[in-house]
Design an enzyme around this catalytic site. Sequence first.
Site, mmCIF file in Angstrom:
data_model
loop_
_atom_site.group_PDB
_atom_site.id
_atom_site.type_symbol
_atom_site.label_atom_id
_atom_site.label_comp_id
_atom_site.label_asym_id
_atom_site.label_seq_id
_atom_site.Cartn_x
_atom_site.Cartn_y
_atom_site.Cartn_z
ATOM 1 N N CYS A 1 8.385 5.955 7.414
ATOM 2 C CA CYS A 1 8.791 4.729 6.729
ATOM 3 C C CYS A 1 10.224 4.869 6.203
ATOM 4 O O CYS A 1 10.504 5.760 5.392
ATOM 5 C CB CYS A 1 7.834 4.442 5.574
ATOM 6 N N LYS B 1 -5.821 3.287 3.976
ATOM 7 C CA LYS B 1 -5.334 3.751 2.675
ATOM 8 C C LYS B 1 -6.499 4.256 1.821
ATOM 9 O O LYS B 1 -7.503 3.549 1.674
ATOM 10 C CB LYS B 1 -4.598 2.621 1.953
ATOM 11 N N VAL C 1 4.157 1.702 -0.104
ATOM 12 C CA VAL C 1 4.864 2.973 -0.084
ATOM 13 C C VAL C 1 6.363 2.664 0.033
ATOM 14 O O VAL C 1 6.727 1.693 0.695
ATOM 15 C CB VAL C 1 4.410 3.881 1.086
ATOM 16 N N GLU D 1 8.640 0.099 -4.976
ATOM 17 C CA GLU D 1 9.838 -0.541 -4.426
ATOM 18 C C GLU D 1 10.977 0.491 -4.429
ATOM 19 O O GLU D 1 11.410 0.960 -5.483
ATOM 20 C CB GLU D 1 10.257 -1.799 -5.194
ATOM 21 N N SER D 2 11.448 0.819 -3.231
ATOM 22 C CA SER D 2 12.366 1.948 -3.091
ATOM 23 C C SER D 2 13.656 1.850 -3.922
ATOM 24 O O SER D 2 14.043 2.846 -4.546
ATOM 25 C CB SER D 2 12.695 2.190 -1.611
#
Length: 213
Positions: free
Chosen positions: A4, A31, A44, A57-58
Amino acid sequence: MRFCPFAQRARLVLNAKGIKHEVVNIDLKDKPEWFLEKNPLGLVPTTETLAGELIYESPIICDYLDEFYPEKKLLPSSPFGKAQQKMTLEHFSKILPLFYKIAMLRKSNEDVSGHEAELKNKLSKLNEALVNKNTKFFGGDSITMIDYMMWPWFERLESFQLKQCLDGTPDLKKWAELMLEDEAVKATMHSADTHRAFQKSYAEGKPNYDYGL
């Protein structure tokens, strides 16, 4: 999830800042219940602190890590510098759908020339940003947060069959070459062949999240 690009953002920052951490990979097709109990949205990356705080949230995770671990700051100290990086990220976020749209159209053997031209045009604007700054990276002459936020998709250009879209953007091409020399990038990246193998399994509806282990 190992492949990802959003999760890779978090791993890049963790490695760049030398933060001790444990990575737990999630099978996105199945999951586990314990994960959904922690984050019902099932997103993720998700980060859990030692205090049990959950963040997802990256960009938010990466900003949090930079603030909580102030050593080797990746974000600029000035409010304007931070705003500039967020504006660049906002612009880049509008480019991302093109990567996936082209991949989907190719899967259906549809013509992608128009979308490739659009991607080249948007990448040329990123190139212009580097030219105007006259710096090696988007935040100066050393890697900062914005470089890590964008890198995962440039790593995947070859596996997406989009590397040619960097033709005509010499400064952006040089930026990508310099990013490959970074230790955090080296620690988190996969080869183009590995990305291709995962993408093939994903396209076939049987994503092999453990490929290469």
